[in-house]
Enzyme design. Structure first.
Site, PDB file in Angstrom:
ATOM      1  N   SER A   1      39.449  12.193  71.776  1.00  0.00           N
ATOM      2  CA  SER A   1      39.691  13.332  70.893  1.00  0.00           C
ATOM      3  C   SER A   1      40.941  14.100  71.314  1.00  0.00           C
ATOM      4  O   SER A   1      42.040  13.554  71.284  1.00  0.00           O
ATOM      5  CB  SER A   1      38.451  14.223  70.854  1.00  0.00           C
ATOM      6  OG  SER A   1      38.550  15.191  69.848  1.00  0.00           O
TER       7      SER A   1
ATOM      8  N   ASP B   1      39.208  14.645  63.839  1.00  0.00           N
ATOM      9  CA  ASP B   1      37.899  15.157  63.461  1.00  0.00           C
ATOM     10  C   ASP B   1      37.868  16.684  63.433  1.00  0.00           C
ATOM     11  O   ASP B   1      36.888  17.276  62.991  1.00  0.00           O
ATOM     12  CB  ASP B   1      36.786  14.595  64.358  1.00  0.00           C
ATOM     13  CG  ASP B   1      36.885  15.041  65.810  1.00  0.00           C
ATOM     14  OD1 ASP B   1      37.933  15.593  66.207  1.00  0.00           O
ATOM     15  OD2 ASP B   1      35.915  14.810  66.562  1.00  0.00           O
TER      16      ASP B   1
END
Length: 548
Positions: free
Chosen positions: A151, A303
């Site tokens: 991430s 995300d």
């Protein structure tokens, strides 16, 4: 066995020439008396990288406490064992990855091991945003999904995230069950695992299907005139956001060229997280030169979504809570049915909005593994710039559809001669101001965090900002929440949650200052008053915690 002995045993089975070379160099230096090399080896071999509800995440390198091909192989066979144990033998599993160093190799190893264990494997075949995997699990009838990503962590890290067949992240006790299966496979047995290359490479199919579905979220007749800037933060979101917004009919973004394409070194940012100071400076400069209405930033696996706009006559990033409130209001206005959800560390503004609109609101623990599982979810968010705007399809945070909803909202406001700041002021005047901030205290010794939490529990404050407060220990699992290591302090105009970070050596303190609607009619003045109270609250909590 000493750490150096363990390292030499690791060398004998490590299939990766890069980590072997790194470890050989460290061993040579340690044997020559280099204390720094010895410390690195000790840390890398002090125990396994913990598999938890976020899967795996850590620094890349050789050793069980690092992300590498052997650790990934153990994780893959552990997931395979769990799936077989729970009746999913031979099912279809989707495997995706971002563009970080080693991500492609880790994903390919995972695909080969799962295929060798008898599963039907779909491999994305190219770097994709994490939300596409959550989407694809449901779309293609998979029993699980795996994404190799760290991430928004630093460039030296990588990670391994596991989803179940409903497209949601794993929660307890699944994480510990998978961890037990992982532990059952010694490292020296991994070379004997059956492997197969009989997996299917999806090429562009998953992106095409995601874009087609996402574009249909924007109705005909919706306003689409907007000038906007986008940064992918050197991650994998740019291509999908281009195709998604084009298919939905929005004008192309002014992209920050230095940050548009994947680069695992993240050369223009100190930390590839839009929330970090300076991370969107290049995007803000481009917004100024292009007279943009707003800036949209995704983190490297897309995300998460951050938005900057002109607020109180200056460009600044909206807080995660401000954008969460704007999106929730927008989802209600566009007719979304169901429950609104936010995490315990997020602002109370969403609950206030739900009450004002006659909607149900649910508070969850931190993380979309909890938010995405709320029954009949219409919209969910957490303060760390994570938003779920299409829960029936992606029951996880999705920075791409969130960006699409932001563009729809901003375009509609622009058509009325309004801005995001105007809508934010409207909501503030109606619901009162809910100003939020975070106090994060990094430590070198994790025992300092344990001690600070123990002190807080033994002697919690009875007032903050000259207001009486109530104390709640969330470790007791009260108010329908599962037990978690956190403490909540609440009053009419103040709310604080203190908890250890789940991914970093930090103690996190989530701060909220609330002003009643009658004190919030002028947004700029209310925000200024709240800022002053927030500074006082930060000082009070630093004193209470005795750290920093």
């Amino acid at each position: 066995m000493t750490a150096r002995d363990a390292a030499r045993s690791w060398l004998a089975v490590d299939p990766d020439p890069d980590t072997r070379a790194e470890l050989e160099e460290l061993l040579g230096a340690a044997d020559s008396g280099d204390p720094g090399a010895s410390e690195v080896i000790e840390d890398a071999f002090r125990g396994p990288l913990v598999f938890g509800t976020a899967g795996l995440r850590g620094r890349m390198g050789a050793g069980p406490n690092r992300m590498n091909r052997l650790v990934v192989a153990r994780a893959a066979i552990g997931v395979a064992d769990w799936l077989e144990e729970h009746g999913h033998a031979g099912g279809q599993v989707l495997v995706g990855h971002d563009a970080r160093h080693k991500s492609e190799e880790f994903a390919r190893d995972t695909a080969e091991i799962l295929a060798g264990a008898g599963f039907k494997v779909l491999l994305t075949g190219a770097p994709v945003p994490t939300p596409l995997v959550s989407f694809g699990i449901r779309r293609y009838g998979c029993v699980a999904g795996i994404v190799v990503t760290a991430s928004h962590n630093p460039a030296a890290d990588n990670g391994y995230k596991v989803y179940l067949g409903d497209g949601s992240q794993i929660i307890p006790p699944t994480d510990t069950q998978i961890a037990d299966h992982i532990a059952a496979h010694p490292v020296d047995s991994l070379a004997q695992l059956p492997r197969s290359t009989s997996y299917k490479v999806m090429c562009d199919q998953i992106t095409r299907d995601y874009v087609t579905h996402g574009a249909d979220l924007i109705p005909e007749g919706a306003a689409r005139e907007i000038t906007w800037v986008h940064t992918a933060m050197h991650g994998v979101g740019a291509r999908t956001i281009r195709e998604l917004t084009r298919a939905a009919g929005f004008p192309p973004a002014h992209e920050v060229p230095e940050q548009a394409e994947p680069d695992p070194n993240f050369p223009t940012v100190a930390f590839p997280n839009p929330e970090e100071p300076g991370a969107i400076d290049m995007a803000l400069a481009l917004a100024g030169s292009t007279r943009a209405d707003l800036v949209v930033a995704n983190d490297p696996d897309a995300d998460r979504c951050a938005v900057a706009a002109v607020i109180d006559d200056r460009w600044r990033m909206l807080t995660g809570d401000e954008l969460g409130l704007l999106l929730a209001d927008h989802m209600i206005r566009r007719g979304a049915k169901g429950v609104l959800a936010s995490s315990v560390v997020s602002s109370g503004a969403l609950a206030a909005l739900a009450a004002a609109r006659g909607r149900d609101h649910v508070t969850t623990l931190t993380g979309f593994k909890w938010i995405g599982r709320v029954p009949d979810l219409a919209f969910g968010y957490e303060e760390a710039i994570g938003y779920c705007c299409d829960p029936g399809t992606v029951p996880d945070k999705d920075g791409l559809t969130a960006a699409l909803m932001v563009l729809e909202l901003a375009s509609g406001l622009r058509a009325e001669g309004l801005t995001l700041a105007d809508r934010l002021d409207e909501l503030t005047a109606e619901l009162g101001l809910h100003a939020t901030s975070q106090l994060a205290i990094r430590v070198s010794d994790l025992s300092l965090i344990t001690d600070a939490m123990a002190r807080l529990r033994r002697n919690p404050p009875t007032s903050l900002l000259d207001e009486p407060i109530t104390y709640r220990d969330l470790a007791e699992g009260t108010s329908g929440l599962p037990p978690t290591d956190a403490v909540e302090l609440s009053g009419d105009e103040v709310h604080v949650v203190v908890r250890p970070s789940g991914t970093e050596p930090k103690l996190k303190c989530y701060l909220e200052v609330r002003l009643a609607p009658e004190r919030s009619r002028v947004g700029a003045e209310a925000r200024s008053a709240a800022d002053n109270r927030m500074m006082t609250l930060r000082g009070q909590m630093q004193s209470v915690l005795g750290l920093g």
